[in-house]
Design a protein around this motif. Sequence first.
Motif, PDB file in Angstrom:
ATOM      1  N   GLY A  42       0.792  -1.222   0.000  1.00 17.52           N
ATOM      2  CA  GLY A  42       0.000   0.000   0.000  1.00 17.52           C
ATOM      3  C   GLY A  42       0.823   1.270   0.000  1.00 17.52           C
ATOM      4  N   ALA A  43       1.932   1.275   0.718  1.00 17.22           N
ATOM      5  CA  ALA A  43       2.794   2.460   0.816  1.00 17.22           C
ATOM      6  C   ALA A  43       4.233   1.999   0.991  1.00 17.22           C
ATOM      7  CB  ALA A  43       2.355   3.336   1.977  1.00 17.22           C
ATOM      8  N   PRO A  44       4.840   1.477  -0.072  1.00 18.09           N
ATOM      9  CA  PRO A  44       6.162   0.863   0.068  1.00 18.09           C
ATOM     10  C   PRO A  44       7.270   1.804   0.520  1.00 18.09           C
ATOM     11  CG  PRO A  44       5.527   1.037  -2.237  1.00 18.09           C
ATOM     12  CD  PRO A  44       4.339   1.414  -1.425  1.00 18.09           C
ATOM     13  N   ASP A  45       7.142   3.100   0.280  1.00 16.56           N
ATOM     14  CA  ASP A  45       8.190   4.028   0.688  1.00 16.56           C
ATOM     15  C   ASP A  45       7.890   4.733   2.000  1.00 16.56           C
ATOM     16  OD1 ASP A  45       9.725   3.422  -1.526  1.00 16.56           O
ATOM     17  OD2 ASP A  45       8.789   4.964  -2.754  1.00 16.56           O
ATOM     18  N   ASP A  46       6.751   4.428   2.597  1.00 21.27           N
ATOM     19  CA  ASP A  46       6.371   5.042   3.866  1.00 21.27           C
ATOM     20  C   ASP A  46       6.516   4.040   4.992  1.00 21.27           C
ATOM     21  OD1 ASP A  46       5.684   7.333   2.510  1.00 21.27           O
ATOM     22  OD2 ASP A  46       3.548   6.878   2.459  1.00 21.27           O
ATOM     23  N   GLY A  47       7.423   4.309   5.884  1.00 23.86           N
ATOM     24  CA  GLY A  47       7.570   3.500   7.076  1.00 23.86           C
ATOM     25  C   GLY A  47       8.275   2.186   6.862  1.00 23.86           C
ATOM     26  N   LEU A  48       9.489   2.114   7.364  1.00 22.70           N
ATOM     27  CA  LEU A  48      10.193   0.839   7.382  1.00 22.70           C
ATOM     28  C   LEU A  48      11.115   0.814   8.579  1.00 22.70           C
ATOM     29  CD1 LEU A  48      13.408   0.843   6.050  1.00 22.70           C
ATOM     30  CD2 LEU A  48      12.044   1.623   4.161  1.00 22.70           C
ATOM     31  N   SER A  49      11.434  -0.377   9.010  1.00 21.54           N
ATOM     32  CA  SER A  49      12.326  -0.578  10.148  1.00 21.54           C
ATOM     33  C   SER A  49      13.588  -1.255   9.686  1.00 21.54           C
ATOM     34  CB  SER A  49      11.671  -1.490  11.191  1.00 21.54           C
ATOM     35  OG  SER A  49      10.605  -0.861  11.817  1.00 21.54           O
ATOM     36  N   LEU A  58      15.884  -1.668  15.322  1.00 21.21           N
ATOM     37  CA  LEU A  58      16.989  -0.780  15.662  1.00 21.21           C
ATOM     38  C   LEU A  58      16.632   0.676  15.395  1.00 21.21           C
ATOM     39  CD1 LEU A  58      19.824  -2.942  14.117  1.00 21.21           C
ATOM     40  CD2 LEU A  58      19.307  -2.656  16.552  1.00 21.21           C
ATOM     41  N   VAL A  59      15.925   0.912  14.301  1.00 22.66           N
ATOM     42  CA  VAL A  59      15.548   2.275  13.945  1.00 22.66           C
ATOM     43  C   VAL A  59      14.307   2.236  13.060  1.00 22.66           C
ATOM     44  CG1 VAL A  59      17.031   2.415  11.898  1.00 22.66           C
ATOM     45  CG2 VAL A  59      16.433   4.511  13.109  1.00 22.66           C
ATOM     46  N   TRP A  60      13.467   3.248  13.232  1.00 20.76           N
ATOM     47  CA  TRP A  60      12.284   3.435  12.402  1.00 20.76           C
ATOM     48  C   TRP A  60      12.582   4.548  11.413  1.00 20.76           C
ATOM     49  CZ3 TRP A  60       7.904   1.334  10.904  1.00 20.76           C
ATOM     50  CH2 TRP A  60       6.950   2.129  10.272  1.00 20.76           C
ATOM     51  N   ILE A  61      12.244   4.337  10.151  1.00 18.27           N
ATOM     52  CA  ILE A  61      12.462   5.332   9.102  1.00 18.27           C
ATOM     53  C   ILE A  61      11.097   5.696   8.534  1.00 18.27           C
ATOM     54  CG2 ILE A  61      13.541   5.763   6.866  1.00 18.27           C
ATOM     55  CD1 ILE A  61      15.612   3.513   7.737  1.00 18.27           C
ATOM     56  N   ASP A  62      10.712   6.976   8.682  1.00 14.79           N
ATOM     57  CA  ASP A  62       9.394   7.409   8.212  1.00 14.79           C
ATOM     58  C   ASP A  62       9.260   7.317   6.700  1.00 14.79           C
ATOM     59  OD1 ASP A  62       8.191   8.005  10.681  1.00 14.79           O
ATOM     60  OD2 ASP A  62       9.212   9.940  10.746  1.00 14.79           O
ATOM     61  N   ARG A  63      10.268   7.814   5.988  1.00 13.71           N
ATOM     62  CA  ARG A  63      10.218   7.818   4.515  1.00 13.71           C
ATOM     63  C   ARG A  63      11.579   7.440   3.968  1.00 13.71           C
ATOM     64  NH1 ARG A  63       6.438   8.611   1.378  1.00 13.71           N
ATOM     65  NH2 ARG A  63       7.759   9.410  -0.244  1.00 13.71           N
ATOM     66  N   LEU A  64      11.595   6.474   3.079  1.00 16.92           N
ATOM     67  CA  LEU A  64      12.838   6.029   2.464  1.00 16.92           C
ATOM     68  C   LEU A  64      13.499   7.155   1.678  1.00 16.92           C
ATOM     69  CD1 LEU A  64      14.727   3.633   1.994  1.00 16.92           C
ATOM     70  CD2 LEU A  64      13.327   2.993   0.044  1.00 16.92           C
ATOM     71  N   ASP A  65      12.699   7.963   0.987  1.00 17.56           N
ATOM     72  CA  ASP A  65      13.277   9.025   0.162  1.00 17.56           C
ATOM     73  C   ASP A  65      13.831  10.196   0.975  1.00 17.56           C
ATOM     74  OD1 ASP A  65      10.908  10.223   0.940  1.00 17.56           O
ATOM     75  OD2 ASP A  65      10.088  10.383  -1.080  1.00 17.56           O
ATOM     76  N   ALA A  66      13.622  10.186   2.290  1.00 16.45           N
ATOM     77  CA  ALA A  66      14.178  11.238   3.148  1.00 16.45           C
ATOM     78  C   ALA A  66      15.614  10.936   3.579  1.00 16.45           C
ATOM     79  CB  ALA A  66      13.300  11.441   4.377  1.00 16.45           C
ATOM     80  N   ASP A  71      22.594   5.733   1.946  1.00 20.34           N
ATOM     81  CA  ASP A  71      21.773   4.862   2.789  1.00 20.34           C
ATOM     82  C   ASP A  71      20.534   4.394   2.049  1.00 20.34           C
ATOM     83  OD1 ASP A  71      23.595   5.234   4.843  1.00 20.34           O
ATOM     84  OD2 ASP A  71      22.458   6.867   5.747  1.00 20.34           O
ATOM     85  N   ARG A  72      19.914   5.286   1.311  1.00 18.35           N
ATOM     86  CA  ARG A  72      18.712   4.943   0.539  1.00 18.35           C
ATOM     87  C   ARG A  72      19.034   3.837  -0.468  1.00 18.35           C
ATOM     88  NH1 ARG A  72      17.183   9.879  -0.977  1.00 18.35           N
ATOM     89  NH2 ARG A  72      18.323   9.844  -2.905  1.00 18.35           N
ATOM     90  N   THR A  73      20.158   3.952  -1.137  1.00 18.11           N
ATOM     91  CA  THR A  73      20.556   2.948  -2.123  1.00 18.11           C
ATOM     92  C   THR A  73      20.834   1.603  -1.467  1.00 18.11           C
ATOM     93  OG1 THR A  73      21.450   4.641  -3.570  1.00 18.11           O
ATOM     94  CG2 THR A  73      22.235   2.394  -3.925  1.00 18.11           C
ATOM     95  N   LEU A  74      21.525   1.605  -0.331  1.00 17.55           N
ATOM     96  CA  LEU A  74      21.806   0.347   0.382  1.00 17.55           C
ATOM     97  C   LEU A  74      20.511  -0.363   0.770  1.00 17.55           C
ATOM     98  CD1 LEU A  74      24.757   1.357   2.741  1.00 17.55           C
ATOM     99  CD2 LEU A  74      24.831  -0.343   0.906  1.00 17.55           C
ATOM    100  N   ILE A  75      19.576   0.394   1.304  1.00 14.03           N
ATOM    101  CA  ILE A  75      18.307  -0.204   1.735  1.00 14.03           C
ATOM    102  C   ILE A  75      17.485  -0.664   0.535  1.00 14.03           C
ATOM    103  CG2 ILE A  75      16.093   0.290   2.849  1.00 14.03           C
ATOM    104  CD1 ILE A  75      17.678   2.121   4.786  1.00 14.03           C
TER     105      ILE A  75
END
Length: 160
Positions: A42-49, A58-66, A71-75
């Motif tokens: 539903g929202a692949p770029d919103d919210g990931l751990s 370990l960490v919550w990331i609100d938006r991958l593009d932020a 880091d974005r490329t590694l993930i």
Amino acid sequence: MEHPNDKQPWTLARNAMGRLVWTGLDGVAHVGVVPVRAFPLGAPDDGLSLVSPDGHELVWIDRLDALPEPDRTLIADELAAREFVPVIERLVGVSTFSTPSTWTVETDRGATTFVLKAEEDIRRLNGSALLIASAHGIAFRIRDRFGLDRASRRLLERFL
């Protein structure tokens, strides 16, 4: 590696074995972290751990593009290696309009056929997106069923 804006108090890298390494403010390196999407369809770029090998967040990331580019490329690379959801671009044909039926489709990864066991294996997602589960457990996605060509829409409508 520190980030110049200091908003991100952690680092992410890939070690010589190809595994992701997350290091927090305490300097402890966690080897083999796994990115996990909260809403993969539903929202692949919103919210990931980023989750440790023992399953702790370990960490919550609100938006991958932020995230900063490295880091974005590694993930994104790690997620791409773990996720396989071909996108159906066109329905070529179905063997029968009752289930089970064999579907011949063109996807973003090439042409293929799969068996749809039951109409319940077609799930509606946000908007006009669909998720179709094959008899072998592979999930196929249709991003916008109304964006398909007319012949594909007609075939699909028989199952919805």
